[in-house]
Design an enzyme around this catalytic site. Sequence first.
Site, PDB file in Angstrom:
ATOM      1  N   LYS A  71       0.813  -1.228   0.000  1.00 19.81           N
ATOM      2  CA  LYS A  71       0.000   0.000   0.000  1.00 19.81           C
ATOM      3  C   LYS A  71       0.844   1.274   0.000  1.00 19.81           C
ATOM      4  CE  LYS A  71      -4.338  -1.574   1.988  1.00 19.81           C
ATOM      5  NZ  LYS A  71      -5.333  -1.397   3.043  1.00 19.81           N
ATOM      6  N   ASP A 107     -10.186   3.136   1.451  1.00 20.30           N
ATOM      7  CA  ASP A 107     -10.337   2.673   2.837  1.00 20.30           C
ATOM      8  C   ASP A 107     -10.938   3.773   3.716  1.00 20.30           C
ATOM      9  OD1 ASP A 107      -9.415   0.078   2.563  1.00 20.30           O
ATOM     10  OD2 ASP A 107      -7.332   0.582   3.022  1.00 20.30           O
TER      11      ASP A 107
HETATM   12  P1  NAP Z   1       0.322  -2.738   8.901  1.00 18.40           P
HETATM   13  O1  NAP Z   1       0.557  -1.408   8.230  1.00 18.40           O
HETATM   14  O2  NAP Z   1       1.245  -3.853   8.647  1.00 18.40           O
HETATM   15  O3  NAP Z   1       0.200  -2.509  10.492  1.00 18.40           O
HETATM   16  C1  NAP Z   1       1.320  -2.244  11.191  1.00 18.40           C
HETATM   17  C2  NAP Z   1       0.880  -1.916  12.641  1.00 18.40           C
HETATM   18  O4  NAP Z   1       0.748  -3.111  13.395  1.00 18.40           O
HETATM   19  C3  NAP Z   1       1.908  -1.083  13.306  1.00 18.40           C
HETATM   20  O5  NAP Z   1       1.202  -0.200  14.152  1.00 18.40           O
HETATM   21  C4  NAP Z   1       2.717  -2.121  14.101  1.00 18.40           C
HETATM   22  O6  NAP Z   1       3.323  -1.598  15.229  1.00 18.40           O
HETATM   23  C5  NAP Z   1       1.598  -3.047  14.537  1.00 18.40           C
HETATM   24  N1  NAP Z   1       2.065  -4.402  14.896  1.00 18.40           N
HETATM   25  C6  NAP Z   1       2.492  -5.375  14.054  1.00 18.40           C
HETATM   26  N2  NAP Z   1       2.793  -6.490  14.764  1.00 18.40           N
HETATM   27  C7  NAP Z   1       2.553  -6.194  16.067  1.00 18.40           C
HETATM   28  C8  NAP Z   1       2.667  -6.940  17.284  1.00 18.40           C
HETATM   29  N3  NAP Z   1       3.078  -8.208  17.300  1.00 18.40           N
HETATM   30  N4  NAP Z   1       2.318  -6.329  18.452  1.00 18.40           N
HETATM   31  C9  NAP Z   1       1.879  -5.038  18.465  1.00 18.40           C
HETATM   32  N5  NAP Z   1       1.755  -4.286  17.336  1.00 18.40           N
HETATM   33  C10 NAP Z   1       2.085  -4.868  16.154  1.00 18.40           C
HETATM   34  O7  NAP Z   1      -1.116  -3.260   8.574  1.00 18.40           O
HETATM   35  P2  NAP Z   1      -2.376  -2.414   8.140  1.00 18.40           P
HETATM   36  O8  NAP Z   1      -2.381  -2.285   6.667  1.00 18.40           O
HETATM   37  O9  NAP Z   1      -2.479  -1.192   8.971  1.00 18.40           O
HETATM   38  O10 NAP Z   1      -3.536  -3.433   8.509  1.00 18.40           O
HETATM   39  C11 NAP Z   1      -3.851  -3.771   9.854  1.00 18.40           C
HETATM   40  C12 NAP Z   1      -4.989  -4.789   9.854  1.00 18.40           C
HETATM   41  O11 NAP Z   1      -6.183  -4.151   9.377  1.00 18.40           O
HETATM   42  C13 NAP Z   1      -4.725  -5.982   8.939  1.00 18.40           C
HETATM   43  O12 NAP Z   1      -4.981  -7.177   9.651  1.00 18.40           O
HETATM   44  C14 NAP Z   1      -5.686  -5.807   7.785  1.00 18.40           C
HETATM   45  O13 NAP Z   1      -6.195  -7.040   7.337  1.00 18.40           O
HETATM   46  C15 NAP Z   1      -6.805  -4.977   8.422  1.00 18.40           C
HETATM   47  N6  NAP Z   1      -7.468  -4.128   7.413  1.00 18.40           N
HETATM   48  C16 NAP Z   1      -8.779  -4.297   7.198  1.00 18.40           C
HETATM   49  C17 NAP Z   1      -9.437  -3.511   6.272  1.00 18.40           C
HETATM   50  C18 NAP Z   1     -10.910  -3.702   6.047  1.00 18.40           C
HETATM   51  O14 NAP Z   1     -11.403  -3.296   4.998  1.00 18.40           O
HETATM   52  N7  NAP Z   1     -11.625  -4.300   6.962  1.00 18.40           N
HETATM   53  C19 NAP Z   1      -8.739  -2.542   5.540  1.00 18.40           C
HETATM   54  C20 NAP Z   1      -7.379  -2.368   5.796  1.00 18.40           C
HETATM   55  C21 NAP Z   1      -6.744  -3.187   6.733  1.00 18.40           C
HETATM   56  P3  NAP Z   1       4.836  -1.008  15.163  1.00 18.40           P
HETATM   57  O15 NAP Z   1       4.708   0.337  14.523  1.00 18.40           O
HETATM   58  O16 NAP Z   1       5.217  -0.946  16.614  1.00 18.40           O
HETATM   59  O17 NAP Z   1       5.645  -1.966  14.348  1.00 18.40           O
END
Ligand code: NAP
Length: 285
Positions: A71, A107
């Site tokens: 993304k 989103d």
């Molecule tokens: P991302 O950018 O990879 O998220 C990274 C975030 O997760 C950072 O804040 C990171 O913290 C934290 N993190 C990762 N592993 C961790 C752990 N073990 N403990 C604590 N924090 C952790 O992902 P994203 O794109 O934001 O997506 C997040 C989730 O939302 C995904 O599961 C995705 O499927 C879902 N989502 C859903 C929709 C929907 O339409 N429903 C849309 C978008 C995303 P640090 O900064 O400390 O590394």
Amino acid sequence: MPEITGKTPLFGLIGHPVRHSISPTLHNAWFRHHGIDGMYAALPTREPAGDILTALTTLGVSGVNVTVPLKRDMLPLVDALDEDATLTGAINTLVRDGRDWVGHNTDVAGFSAALAELGVDPHGARVAVLGAGGAALGVAAALLRAGAEGVVLYNRDEAKAHRLAARLGGAVCGGPLTTLGFSALTPDLVVNALPGAARERVRALPIDHLPQTTAWVDLNYWDPEPPHLQTLRARGHRVQTGHLMLLHQAALAFARFTGVSPAIEVGRALLPRQSAAMVTEPAGM
Ligand code: NAP
């Protein structure tokens, strides 16, 4: 439904993993329902963003949705961006426009539409967002635009939360993802925008102090048992899984691909049964 031919425009979902996604089911159902010539496939790839864009161009793909981990990586490579992609620094939809690729972020508006279905008015709301990744940023942008009083991004890496909050400005700030901090909070809304790897961190957060007026949204649509959701729902809180955001962002992407706003109810009927059962109202209503 037009027959698929050699001229049928191809759309898809790029990233990894994508095989579990219901986006192909949604988009292909909408192509059929609206009689539009098009087909949509899951296109799993771990290649660098630049190589993927070259391949999409070479193969004549008309548009794609973009998911983890691409993304942000796609952002500097495209020819134009919509307002929400610029604001969040993340693209979830790429549309071919002549020789150009245009990056969109649906989103942000998708989250707002899902929240409206939950009956939560973000205007004046105090919101705790768990995470500071792409999803958290999109959620915070949507809440700010709708006039939220305050949005706090709670993140393991607190400095990153502060950086992202500063990017959005306004009423957004950062905080540490600790049980201690959370036990003092009584927000109007909690949004879990952390990925699956952080599931146990979310489960460890205390919830007994939350007033029944606190609504809770978990964006992880793939999780059959999102932390706290059943408990909160049984206690009378409004809760929502990520399926509705997924549905609305997909519908907005379909409109960017084809110029047609698709029938939401056609998509809603295709959501997994357990998510349709995860009602957006408290148990017993
Ligand atoms: P991302 O950018 O990879 O998220 C990274 C975030 O997760 C950072 O804040 C990171 O913290 C934290 N993190 C990762 N592993 C961790 C752990 N073990 N403990 C604590 N924090 C952790 O992902 P994203 O794109 O934001 O997506 C997040 C989730 O939302 C995904 O599961 C995705 O499927 C879902 N989502 C859903 C929709 C929907 O339409 N429903 C849309 C978008 C995303 P640090 O900064 O400390 O590394």
